[in-house]
Design a protein around this motif. Sequence first.
Motif, PDB file in Angstrom:
ATOM      1  N   ASP A 198       0.844  -1.184   0.000  1.00  0.00           N
ATOM      2  CA  ASP A 198       0.000   0.000   0.000  1.00  0.00           C
ATOM      3  C   ASP A 198       0.891   1.251   0.000  1.00  0.00           C
ATOM      4  OD1 ASP A 198      -1.603   2.093   0.727  1.00  0.00           O
ATOM      5  OD2 ASP A 198      -2.122   1.282   2.686  1.00  0.00           O
ATOM      6  N   PRO A 199       0.683   2.178  -0.941  1.00  0.00           N
ATOM      7  CA  PRO A 199       1.571   3.352  -1.040  1.00  0.00           C
ATOM      8  C   PRO A 199       1.540   4.266   0.184  1.00  0.00           C
ATOM      9  CG  PRO A 199      -0.232   3.474  -2.655  1.00  0.00           C
ATOM     10  CD  PRO A 199      -0.297   2.119  -2.027  1.00  0.00           C
ATOM     11  N   LEU A 200       0.512   4.174   1.015  1.00  0.00           N
ATOM     12  CA  LEU A 200       0.468   5.038   2.209  1.00  0.00           C
ATOM     13  C   LEU A 200       1.710   4.818   3.075  1.00  0.00           C
ATOM     14  CD1 LEU A 200      -0.835   7.072   4.135  1.00  0.00           C
ATOM     15  CD2 LEU A 200      -2.345   5.256   4.977  1.00  0.00           C
ATOM     16  N   GLY A 201       2.206   3.588   3.094  1.00  0.00           N
ATOM     17  CA  GLY A 201       3.406   3.283   3.873  1.00  0.00           C
ATOM     18  C   GLY A 201       4.570   4.167   3.459  1.00  0.00           C
ATOM     19  N   ARG A 202       4.725   4.390   2.153  1.00  0.00           N
ATOM     20  CA  ARG A 202       5.833   5.223   1.668  1.00  0.00           C
ATOM     21  C   ARG A 202       5.695   6.661   2.162  1.00  0.00           C
ATOM     22  NH1 ARG A 202       9.734   5.444  -2.375  1.00  0.00           N
ATOM     23  NH2 ARG A 202      10.260   7.584  -2.920  1.00  0.00           N
ATOM     24  N   ILE A 203       4.463   7.179   2.113  1.00  0.00           N
ATOM     25  CA  ILE A 203       4.260   8.574   2.554  1.00  0.00           C
ATOM     26  C   ILE A 203       4.550   8.681   4.054  1.00  0.00           C
ATOM     27  CG2 ILE A 203       2.749  10.577   2.475  1.00  0.00           C
ATOM     28  CD1 ILE A 203       1.024   9.217   0.439  1.00  0.00           C
ATOM     29  N   LEU A 204       4.055   7.712   4.823  1.00  0.00           N
ATOM     30  CA  LEU A 204       4.295   7.744   6.274  1.00  0.00           C
ATOM     31  C   LEU A 204       5.789   7.664   6.577  1.00  0.00           C
ATOM     32  CD1 LEU A 204       1.367   5.429   7.434  1.00  0.00           C
ATOM     33  CD2 LEU A 204       1.567   7.883   7.899  1.00  0.00           C
ATOM     34  N   GLN A 225       7.979   9.143   4.977  1.00  0.00           N
ATOM     35  CA  GLN A 225       8.597  10.439   4.636  1.00  0.00           C
ATOM     36  C   GLN A 225       8.119  11.545   5.582  1.00  0.00           C
ATOM     37  OE1 GLN A 225       7.525  10.434   0.419  1.00  0.00           O
ATOM     38  NE2 GLN A 225       9.637   9.886  -0.097  1.00  0.00           N
ATOM     39  N   MET A 226       7.645  11.152   6.750  1.00  0.00           N
ATOM     40  CA  MET A 226       7.067  12.126   7.675  1.00  0.00           C
ATOM     41  C   MET A 226       8.076  13.199   8.100  1.00  0.00           C
ATOM     42  SD  MET A 226       4.190  12.953   8.649  1.00  0.00           S
ATOM     43  CE  MET A 226       3.124  11.563   8.299  1.00  0.00           C
ATOM     44  N   GLU A 266      10.389  14.553   6.282  1.00  0.00           N
ATOM     45  CA  GLU A 266      10.439  15.542   5.196  1.00  0.00           C
ATOM     46  C   GLU A 266       9.191  16.429   5.224  1.00  0.00           C
ATOM     47  OE1 GLU A 266      11.360  12.411   4.834  1.00  0.00           O
ATOM     48  OE2 GLU A 266      13.259  12.380   3.734  1.00  0.00           O
ATOM     49  N   ILE A 267       8.058  15.822   5.525  1.00  0.00           N
ATOM     50  CA  ILE A 267       6.801  16.580   5.574  1.00  0.00           C
ATOM     51  C   ILE A 267       6.876  17.620   6.701  1.00  0.00           C
ATOM     52  CG2 ILE A 267       4.299  16.443   5.951  1.00  0.00           C
ATOM     53  CD1 ILE A 267       4.415  13.572   4.777  1.00  0.00           C
ATOM     54  N   GLU A 268       7.378  17.203   7.836  1.00  0.00           N
ATOM     55  CA  GLU A 268       7.487  18.138   8.980  1.00  0.00           C
ATOM     56  C   GLU A 268       8.460  19.273   8.657  1.00  0.00           C
ATOM     57  OE1 GLU A 268       8.335  15.547  12.267  1.00  0.00           O
ATOM     58  OE2 GLU A 268       6.238  14.867  12.354  1.00  0.00           O
ATOM     59  N   TYR A 326       9.148  20.448   5.711  1.00  0.00           N
ATOM     60  CA  TYR A 326       8.473  21.324   4.738  1.00  0.00           C
ATOM     61  C   TYR A 326       7.522  22.272   5.462  1.00  0.00           C
ATOM     62  CZ  TYR A 326       5.400  22.707   0.874  1.00  0.00           C
ATOM     63  OH  TYR A 326       4.675  23.426  -0.023  1.00  0.00           O
ATOM     64  N   GLU A 327       6.769  21.744   6.391  1.00  0.00           N
ATOM     65  CA  GLU A 327       5.800  22.577   7.112  1.00  0.00           C
ATOM     66  C   GLU A 327       6.509  23.643   7.946  1.00  0.00           C
ATOM     67  OE1 GLU A 327       3.458  19.598   9.147  1.00  0.00           O
ATOM     68  OE2 GLU A 327       1.816  19.825   7.697  1.00  0.00           O
ATOM     69  N   ARG A 340       7.774  26.554   5.864  1.00  0.00           N
ATOM     70  CA  ARG A 340       6.735  27.449   5.340  1.00  0.00           C
ATOM     71  C   ARG A 340       6.008  28.221   6.431  1.00  0.00           C
ATOM     72  NH1 ARG A 340       2.927  26.156   0.661  1.00  0.00           N
ATOM     73  NH2 ARG A 340       1.719  25.230   2.342  1.00  0.00           N
TER      74      ARG A 340
END
Lengths: 193, 473
Positions: free
Chosen positions: A173-179, A181-182, A184-186, A188-189, A192
């Motif tokens: 399931d691709p959601l695993g990949r996004i999780l 990358q948390m 990187e997401i933090e 980015y936030e 900004r």
Amino acid sequence: MSLEPFGKITSRTVVLPQENIDTDQIIPARFLTTTTREGLGKAAFYDWRYDEGGRPKNSSIFNGVNPATHRILVAGSNFGCGSSREHAPWALLDFGFRVVISSDIADIFKSNALKNGLLPVTVDKETHQRLLASPGAEASVDLETQTVRIDGGGEARFSIEPFARRCLLDGVDPLGRILGQMAEIEKYEEARA
Amino acid sequence: MKPQSLFDKLWARHVVVEETAEAPALLYIDLHLIHEVTSPQAFTTLATRGLNVRRPDRTLATLDHSTPTLPAGKDGRLAYASAEAAAQVETLIRNCEREGIRLLGLGDKDRGIVHVIGPELGATQPGKTIVCGDSHTSTHGAFGALAFGIGTTEVGHVLATQCLLQRKPKSMRVNFRGALPAGVGAKDMALAMIAQIGADGGQGYAIEFAGAAIGALSMEGRMTLCNMSIEAGARVGMVAPDEKTLAWLKGRPMAPAGDNWDKAVDDWLALATDDGAAFDREVDIDISALSPMITYGVSPDAAAPVGGAAPEAASEAQAHGADYMKIAAGTPIAEVAVNRVFIGSCTNSRLEDLRAAAQVLRGRRVKKGVVMLVVPGSEAIKRAAEAENLHRTFIDAGAEWREPGCSMCIAMNGDKGEPGDLVVSTSNRNFIGRQGKDVRTVLASPATAAASAIEGRIADPRPYLAKETANVA
């Protein structure tokens, strides 16, 4: 969450030659009040299969289709256009299909199908014509080698987005990949904020 | 620096992790709009995996698709199409409560169709990435946002992470050439565009609409046009922000205020496509002689001028469409009988649309035997229309004035046609059975729909608009 890994499917085809088969045909909106993904196979192409009284139509192309042996749907161009309802691939999968082949598949439908283990295959016009002309033919779709082979002649390669292919082959399931990358997401936030 | 398009700029700003040969980009989503139909299974996925909504502050929910448009009965109950529809509404209410998401619920003064309320509240802004489990999310592109529809699995991804894995689509610029003639509007431009490039012409592309005629369109008109991008196969349709965009947003509840407004304006106006920016495809559409457009088949690209005749079918699909519509090739379009008219949907339910329909209907009657439904896009539009007495014009003409919602556009709340009906509809899809089993749908602008209601056949609205103008003068 894992899906069933997608390998090779060998099966008979069901051919719907119409162009622009929209998601309202695949599953009419009145079936969208559900809050689950399950059991939508009965609603797949409902108005093509049943009359107003819910009786099977004599003229339906789905008569005689055995979901256990007919797992490849071949359709006219621009298949899956219209609404973003993921109920469309859910319904096709629950009905028994594992592959949809066309010359041209709508963007949102394609994205939805890939996330559920329904393989959208876009083939060249010649292969498409050959498939359209032989309903019920046996065909093999191999995701590993990205080839479609038609019984009685004809083979074509198809392209597919590499990440979606990997996920399907591995049943991931691709959601695993996004999780994964948390961080990187933090970052980015924060940048900004 | 290499000249960039509006789309390039928005994409680049939101990339969290760059795209590679092996994997798509990770794209940040600024605003996630949700509604009752495409969200329940996504919340279930989160619960199953032990996840919560990561940014409820970037999530906004409304009820629109399954909600009845008739007011509650004497017992205070709404007449849902089914117990399942009521349960779906309850599910969203519960999910939003649990996760702390703002819901424009039943009774909320701001409730409305998801693509109407975003711009109305000022939540839709230039430069934002906006997604929703609804293909008409392209509507928000009218503000210079990068907005597109997603499926329920991706709704789950955004709820859980505020991000999506996406490959960058190709870019297309649609240049409208010439000035829009009187009596013709954004809906006609949209239908002409789809007829020219085809129902799959925009597949794989993000479209930018450009040309002086776009600058001249109101924000409502731009929303109508961007809304219909998906009917040409494009998930994204966008327009560069300008003074009209600013005028719409200023003072809206969720728009920036004070110093933040000034900063935002500088940023927004710099988003426009640079001179010399490259597009993968450019299309020119000449609208200098455009007439009111209607559809005659079962795909939105089967569109023609209202004064024309249904063309010969060019494919089996078109022949099948003509058969279903009972509109044979060569039939003058203006002779096709109409027995139902729907004004509403995320395409054409805004105040400007209601004004256009009312202008045609004022002092006139809906033809006997024609049922006409007018469904405002939101509670705010309903109030504004009533303040102008537009509802009186509709009711006096014999039309029904309803509560806000998607209504007959998707026909899943009980509002639908009867088998055999021919509906002139201001919505976006003329698919077989879309507005009810064996119902035939003809897409048109609000003015054309209103004129057709008066005549009981498909009608050109321009004579009514001309008379009206003469009367006013």
